[in-house]
Design an enzyme around this catalytic site. Structure first.
Site, PDB file in Angstrom:
ATOM      1  N   SER A   1       1.147  -1.086   0.041  1.00  0.00           N
ATOM      2  CA  SER A   1      -0.047   0.199   0.011  1.00  0.00           C
ATOM      3  C   SER A   1       1.061   1.375  -0.022  1.00  0.00           C
ATOM      4  O   SER A   1       2.040   1.256   0.633  1.00  0.00           O
ATOM      5  CB  SER A   1      -1.040  -0.067   1.200  1.00  0.00           C
TER       6      SER A   1
ATOM      7  N   TYR B   1      -1.008  -0.402  10.393  1.00  0.00           N
ATOM      8  CA  TYR B   1      -1.234  -0.961   8.969  1.00  0.00           C
ATOM      9  C   TYR B   1      -0.034  -0.346   8.216  1.00  0.00           C
ATOM     10  O   TYR B   1       0.365  -1.271   7.323  1.00  0.00           O
ATOM     11  CB  TYR B   1      -2.512  -0.079   8.810  1.00  0.00           C
TER      12      TYR B   1
END
Length: 262
Positions: free
Chosen positions: A139, A152
């Site tokens: 990501s 995350y």
């Protein structure tokens, strides 16, 4: 020659389901992995009916050690699997200080530990064969601590480094490794994380994201960032990083840390 079988994690919906669809339409048999067996069964039936490929369903929760071990065994033992798509991931809403320890442990287990373990399970066999590919879905959050998704983002930074390190080690042995860095993509991860979907900004469609990632795959890119329109920015980032490497061998601290304050 037959095309390699593809194992896709997190395949019951979103990015993983589209990867399964696209590889099936390219004529690859599949092993699809996720927690939701009913969704996997439905996807397998549809893909087999529409494309004629063989699709095996492997239900697994990648936060559970025993389930990861079953997927590892399939990757080690199934010589037909030549491509691993490490897509499974979870996210949780909220600031670091407010998140539950159990949620953070699960996040690291799925987003980082399982990715490492599955890549490690398949890498020796692919290297020995001199061919194959590992695709790790990261990501852009892993590059942007300012977004505030601390753990995350840390797991996604791990995925990027892992992919680049594997590319350095396995590339000379014929194994292609790709890191894919999506930005906000319209998947179920948002609602599962507890986000208010009515307040979310416009997002990239899942089909568009995967098709762009596969274009990078076909070009054998090491890092594919579908939302980054100016690719020169990534090239400059990489050049600046590499430029620092010789300095890391210095045996004395930089003068700015030793000069007397004035």
């Amino acid at each position: 020659m037959s095309k390699p079988r593809v194992l896709v994690t997190g395949a019951s919906s979103g990015i993983g389901a589209v990867y399964a669809d696209r590889f099936a339409r390219r004529g690859h048999d599949l092993v699809i992995v996720a927690r939701d067996a009913s969704r996997l069964d439905a996807l397998a039936a549809r893909l087999t009916a529409e494309t004629g490929v063989a699709v095996d369903v492997l239900r697994a929760d990648l936060a559970e050690d025993a389930d990861v071990a079953r997927v590892e065994a399939r990757l080690r033992d199934d010589a037909a699997i030549g491509i691993l798509v490490n897509n499974a991931g979870v996210s949780y809403a909220g600031a670091f200080a407010d998140q539950a320890p159990a949620d953070l442990a699960r996040l690291v287990a799925v987003n980082a530990t399982a990715v490492m373990r599955l890549a490690h399970a398949v890498a020796p066999r692919l290297a020995a064969a001199g061919e194959g590919a590992i695709v790790n879905i990261g990501s852009v959050v892993g590059l942007v601590p300012e977004f505030g998704q601390t753990v995350y983002g840390a797991t996604k930074a791990f995925v990027l480094f892992l992919s680049q390190g594997l590319a350095h080690e396995l590339g000379p042995k014929g194994v292609y490794v790709q890191a894919v860095l999506p930005a906000a993509t319209a998947t179920e991860i948002w609602s599962r994380a507890g986000a208010n979907t009515d307040q979310l900004p416009p997002m990239m469609a899942v089909d568009a994201l995967v098709d762009a990632a596969l274009a990078g795959f076909d070009r054998r890119e090491g890092v594919t960032i579908p939302p980054l329109h100016d690719g020169a920015l990534w090239d400059a980032y990489q050049l600046d990083r590499v430029a620092m490497i010789p300095s890391f061998g210095a045996s004395v601290p930089a003068p700015r840390y030793t000069e007397t304050a004035r």
